[in-house]
Design a protein around this motif. Structure first.
Motif, PDB file in Angstrom:
ATOM      1  N   ALA A  88       0.835  -1.210   0.000  1.00  0.00           N
ATOM      2  CA  ALA A  88       0.000   0.000   0.000  1.00  0.00           C
ATOM      3  C   ALA A  88       0.864   1.253   0.000  1.00  0.00           C
ATOM      4  CB  ALA A  88      -0.943  -0.001   1.195  1.00  0.00           C
ATOM      5  N   ARG A  89       1.921   1.239  -0.804  1.00  0.00           N
ATOM      6  CA  ARG A  89       2.790   2.382  -1.016  1.00  0.00           C
ATOM      7  C   ARG A  89       3.245   3.031   0.292  1.00  0.00           C
ATOM      8  NH1 ARG A  89      -1.059   1.711  -4.220  1.00  0.00           N
ATOM      9  NH2 ARG A  89      -2.475   3.050  -3.096  1.00  0.00           N
ATOM     10  N   THR A  90       2.810   4.245   0.614  1.00  0.00           N
ATOM     11  CA  THR A  90       3.307   4.933   1.816  1.00  0.00           C
ATOM     12  C   THR A  90       2.854   4.263   3.106  1.00  0.00           C
ATOM     13  OG1 THR A  90       1.392   6.418   1.794  1.00  0.00           O
ATOM     14  CG2 THR A  90       3.388   7.167   0.661  1.00  0.00           C
ATOM     15  N   SER A  91       1.846   3.401   3.024  1.00  0.00           N
ATOM     16  CA  SER A  91       1.344   2.723   4.225  1.00  0.00           C
ATOM     17  C   SER A  91       1.982   1.361   4.445  1.00  0.00           C
ATOM     18  CB  SER A  91      -0.177   2.562   4.140  1.00  0.00           C
ATOM     19  OG  SER A  91      -0.812   3.826   4.103  1.00  0.00           O
ATOM     20  N   GLY A  92       2.858   0.921   3.524  1.00  0.00           N
ATOM     21  CA  GLY A  92       3.623  -0.289   3.737  1.00  0.00           C
ATOM     22  C   GLY A  92       2.944  -1.565   3.281  1.00  0.00           C
ATOM     23  N   VAL A  93       3.049  -2.611   4.114  1.00  0.00           N
ATOM     24  CA  VAL A  93       2.614  -3.950   3.741  1.00  0.00           C
ATOM     25  C   VAL A  93       1.515  -4.425   4.689  1.00  0.00           C
ATOM     26  CG1 VAL A  93       3.345  -6.331   3.363  1.00  0.00           C
ATOM     27  CG2 VAL A  93       4.917  -4.461   2.857  1.00  0.00           C
ATOM     28  N   TYR A  94       0.505  -5.094   4.110  1.00  0.00           N
ATOM     29  CA  TYR A  94      -0.626  -5.587   4.878  1.00  0.00           C
ATOM     30  C   TYR A  94      -0.812  -7.088   4.630  1.00  0.00           C
ATOM     31  CZ  TYR A  94      -2.001  -0.906   6.244  1.00  0.00           C
ATOM     32  OH  TYR A  94      -2.010   0.355   6.816  1.00  0.00           O
ATOM     33  N   LYS A  95      -1.377  -7.764   5.629  1.00  0.00           N
ATOM     34  CA  LYS A  95      -1.569  -9.211   5.551  1.00  0.00           C
ATOM     35  C   LYS A  95      -2.993  -9.583   5.939  1.00  0.00           C
ATOM     36  CE  LYS A  95       0.326 -13.581   7.405  1.00  0.00           C
ATOM     37  NZ  LYS A  95       1.374 -14.183   8.274  1.00  0.00           N
ATOM     38  N   SER A  96      -3.536 -10.571   5.232  1.00  0.00           N
ATOM     39  CA  SER A  96      -4.852 -11.111   5.541  1.00  0.00           C
ATOM     40  C   SER A  96      -4.729 -12.616   5.768  1.00  0.00           C
ATOM     41  CB  SER A  96      -5.824 -10.853   4.387  1.00  0.00           C
ATOM     42  OG  SER A  96      -7.019 -11.599   4.536  1.00  0.00           O
ATOM     43  N   THR A  97      -5.451 -13.129   6.715  1.00  0.00           N
ATOM     44  CA  THR A  97      -5.473 -14.583   6.961  1.00  0.00           C
ATOM     45  C   THR A  97      -6.850 -15.168   6.680  1.00  0.00           C
ATOM     46  OG1 THR A  97      -5.913 -14.208   9.316  1.00  0.00           O
ATOM     47  CG2 THR A  97      -3.603 -14.480   8.653  1.00  0.00           C
ATOM     48  N   ASP A  98      -7.734 -14.372   6.057  1.00  0.00           N
ATOM     49  CA  ASP A  98      -9.073 -14.861   5.737  1.00  0.00           C
ATOM     50  C   ASP A  98      -9.412 -14.592   4.269  1.00  0.00           C
ATOM     51  OD1 ASP A  98      -9.367 -12.126   5.844  1.00  0.00           O
ATOM     52  OD2 ASP A  98     -10.789 -12.120   7.509  1.00  0.00           O
ATOM     53  N   SER A  99      -8.443 -14.916   3.406  1.00  0.00           N
ATOM     54  CA  SER A  99      -8.632 -14.809   1.952  1.00  0.00           C
ATOM     55  C   SER A  99      -8.951 -13.402   1.475  1.00  0.00           C
ATOM     56  CB  SER A  99      -9.726 -15.780   1.485  1.00  0.00           C
ATOM     57  OG  SER A  99      -9.369 -17.112   1.773  1.00  0.00           O
ATOM     58  N   GLY A 100      -8.344 -12.418   2.103  1.00  0.00           N
ATOM     59  CA  GLY A 100      -8.482 -11.045   1.644  1.00  0.00           C
ATOM     60  C   GLY A 100      -9.650 -10.283   2.198  1.00  0.00           C
ATOM     61  N   ALA A 101     -10.445 -10.892   3.057  1.00  0.00           N
ATOM     62  CA  ALA A 101     -11.598 -10.181   3.617  1.00  0.00           C
ATOM     63  C   ALA A 101     -11.156  -9.054   4.531  1.00  0.00           C
ATOM     64  CB  ALA A 101     -12.501 -11.157   4.373  1.00  0.00           C
ATOM     65  N   ASN A 102     -10.136  -9.303   5.356  1.00  0.00           N
ATOM     66  CA  ASN A 102      -9.641  -8.311   6.307  1.00  0.00           C
ATOM     67  C   ASN A 102      -8.114  -8.294   6.296  1.00  0.00           C
ATOM     68  OD1 ASN A 102     -12.255  -7.573   7.977  1.00  0.00           O
ATOM     69  ND2 ASN A 102     -12.245  -9.816   7.747  1.00  0.00           N
ATOM     70  N   PHE A 103      -7.551  -7.084   6.374  1.00  0.00           N
ATOM     71  CA  PHE A 103      -6.093  -6.915   6.356  1.00  0.00           C
ATOM     72  C   PHE A 103      -5.628  -6.138   7.581  1.00  0.00           C
ATOM     73  CE2 PHE A 103      -6.820  -7.890   1.949  1.00  0.00           C
ATOM     74  CZ  PHE A 103      -5.629  -8.462   1.491  1.00  0.00           C
ATOM     75  N   SER A 104      -4.391  -6.429   7.999  1.00  0.00           N
ATOM     76  CA  SER A 104      -3.744  -5.685   9.077  1.00  0.00           C
ATOM     77  C   SER A 104      -2.309  -5.371   8.660  1.00  0.00           C
ATOM     78  CB  SER A 104      -3.727  -6.497  10.381  1.00  0.00           C
ATOM     79  OG  SER A 104      -5.036  -6.786  10.812  1.00  0.00           O
ATOM     80  N   ALA A 105      -1.787  -4.229   9.109  1.00  0.00           N
ATOM     81  CA  ALA A 105      -0.425  -3.822   8.775  1.00  0.00           C
ATOM     82  C   ALA A 105       0.592  -4.731   9.450  1.00  0.00           C
ATOM     83  CB  ALA A 105      -0.192  -2.377   9.200  1.00  0.00           C
ATOM     84  N   ILE A 106       1.681  -5.022   8.751  1.00  0.00           N
ATOM     85  CA  ILE A 106       2.784  -5.830   9.297  1.00  0.00           C
ATOM     86  C   ILE A 106       4.110  -5.101   9.033  1.00  0.00           C
ATOM     87  CG2 ILE A 106       1.648  -8.083   9.277  1.00  0.00           C
ATOM     88  CD1 ILE A 106       2.939  -8.591   6.539  1.00  0.00           C
ATOM     89  N   ASN A 107       4.165  -3.845   9.439  1.00  0.00           N
ATOM     90  CA  ASN A 107       5.292  -2.976   9.094  1.00  0.00           C
ATOM     91  C   ASN A 107       6.326  -2.881  10.212  1.00  0.00           C
ATOM     92  OD1 ASN A 107       4.115  -2.340   6.589  1.00  0.00           O
ATOM     93  ND2 ASN A 107       2.837  -0.785   7.556  1.00  0.00           N
ATOM     94  N   SER A 108       6.944  -3.987  10.530  1.00  0.00           N
ATOM     95  CA  SER A 108       7.976  -3.973  11.560  1.00  0.00           C
ATOM     96  C   SER A 108       9.364  -3.951  10.930  1.00  0.00           C
ATOM     97  CB  SER A 108       7.840  -5.207  12.462  1.00  0.00           C
ATOM     98  OG  SER A 108       8.043  -6.389  11.701  1.00  0.00           O
ATOM     99  N   GLY A 109      10.378  -3.742  11.769  1.00  0.00           N
ATOM    100  CA  GLY A 109      11.770  -3.887  11.356  1.00  0.00           C
ATOM    101  C   GLY A 109      12.156  -3.092  10.137  1.00  0.00           C
TER     102      GLY A 109
END
Length: 244
Positions: A88-109
Motif C-alpha cells: 500500500a505504497r506509503t502505508s507499507g505492507v498488509y496481511k490477511s489470513t481470511d482470503s483477503g476479507a480483512n487486512f492488518s499492517a505488518i510494518n515492523s523492522g
C-alpha cells in the motif's frame, strides 16, 4: 489460447478504472466451476475485488477491509491460500489470513525503516516452495524480505554496489540510487522474481538494465552477468553505452 470476458469495466468499478494486479486463487480444469480471481483496481472505493466465475454468471464483491487505500500489488501464499499480502505504497505492507476479507499492517523492522526514509511499498511475492518466504520491492531501489511470513522483516546486507576499486554494478554512473530522492528515486522500483523450485533464489534489478541475483533469500545480491543480462555499461560524459 482463448479469452472470454467474465466482467466488464463497469462491473469491476467504473468505465475508466485501471486494473493494477490480478491473482488466481487456484487453478481449475476447463469446464470446472466456480473459478475465482482477485482484481486490484486503482480505486479507493473498490480496492480489492473478488470475482467468481460460475460458468454462466459472475459474482463480484469488494473485499479488503483494513487496507488504507487500493493496493499496488497483492500476493497469495501458495502453501496457505487463505493468506494474502498487499502493498500500500506509503502505508507499507498488509496481511490477511481470511482470503483477503480483512487486512492488518505488518510494518515492523526493515519495512518500518524503509517507510520512514520515504520509500513506497510497490511489489510483493511469496515463494512457491515455502510460504514463509515473502519479499517486498520498494521505490528508491530498496527491498525487504521475511523468512517467517511477515512476522519480522530484514533488509539485504550487500547489493554488490562497489568495493575498494570503485563502482561495480547497479550505480555505474556514480549515483547512489539507493539513497536517491524525488523522481529519480521513485523511478527505481524493485520488481521481484522468486525461483519456482528454490526458495533461496531471488532476482531483481540493479539499475535500469542490470539483473541482480540472491541465493540466500535476499540477504545478499550479486551482479548476474550471464547470457542476455551480461552487458557491461561504460560511462562517457553524460551518456551511457553498452559494449556489444
Amino acid at each position: 489460447d482463448t479469452w472470454t470476458q467474465i466482467a466488464t469495466p463497469s462491473q469491476i468499478g467504473t468505465s475508466t478504472i485501471e486494473v493494477k494486479d490480478v491473482k488466481i486463487a487456484s487453478i481449475a480444469a476447463d469446464g470446472v466451476y466456480p473459478k475465482t480471481i482477485y482484481v486490484v483496481t486503482n480505486s479507493n472505493a473498490y480496492k480489492l475485488r473478488k470475482v467468481i466465475d460460475n460458468g454462466t454468471t459472475t459474482t463480484i464483491t469488494t473485499i479488503g477491509a483494513g487496507l488504507p487505500s487500493y493496493p499496488g500489488a497483492i500476493a497469495i501464499a501458495p502453501g496457505a491460500p487463505s493468506v494474502f499480502y498487499a502493498t500500500a505504497r506509503t502505508s507499507g505492507v498488509y496481511k490477511s489470513t481470511d482470503s483477503g476479507a480483512n487486512f492488518s499492517a505488518i510494518n515492523s523492522g526493515a519495512i518500518s525503516a524503509a517507510l520512514a526514509s520515504g520509500r513506497l511499498a510497490e511489489y510483493i511475492d511469496v515463494s512457491r516452495v515455502d510460504s514463509n518466504y515473502v519479499s517486498v520491492g520498494f521505490t528508491n531501489k530498496s527491498l525487504c524480505y521475511s523468512l517467517n511470513a511477515g512476522s519480522t522483516w530484514n533488509a539485504p546486507t550487500s547489493w554488490d554496489e562497489r568495493n575498494g576499486d570503485g563502482w561495480i554494478s547497479g550505480s555505474v554512473s556514480g549515483i547512489d540510487i539507493s539513497s536517491a530522492t524525488g523522481s529519480l528515486g521513485d523511478y527505481f522500483q524493485l520488481p521481484l522474481a522468486l525461483h519456482p523450485t528454490n526458495k533461496n533464489i531471488l532476482l531483481t534489478h540493479g539499475e535500469v538494465d542490470i539483473v541482480k541475483k540472491s541465493t540466500d533469500a535476499g540477504a545478499n545480491f550479486r551482479y548476474s552477468n550471464t547470457g542476455y543480462t551480461g552487458a557491461r555499461e561504460v560511462v562517457s560524459g553524460s551518456k551511457r553505452q553498452q559494449p556489444r
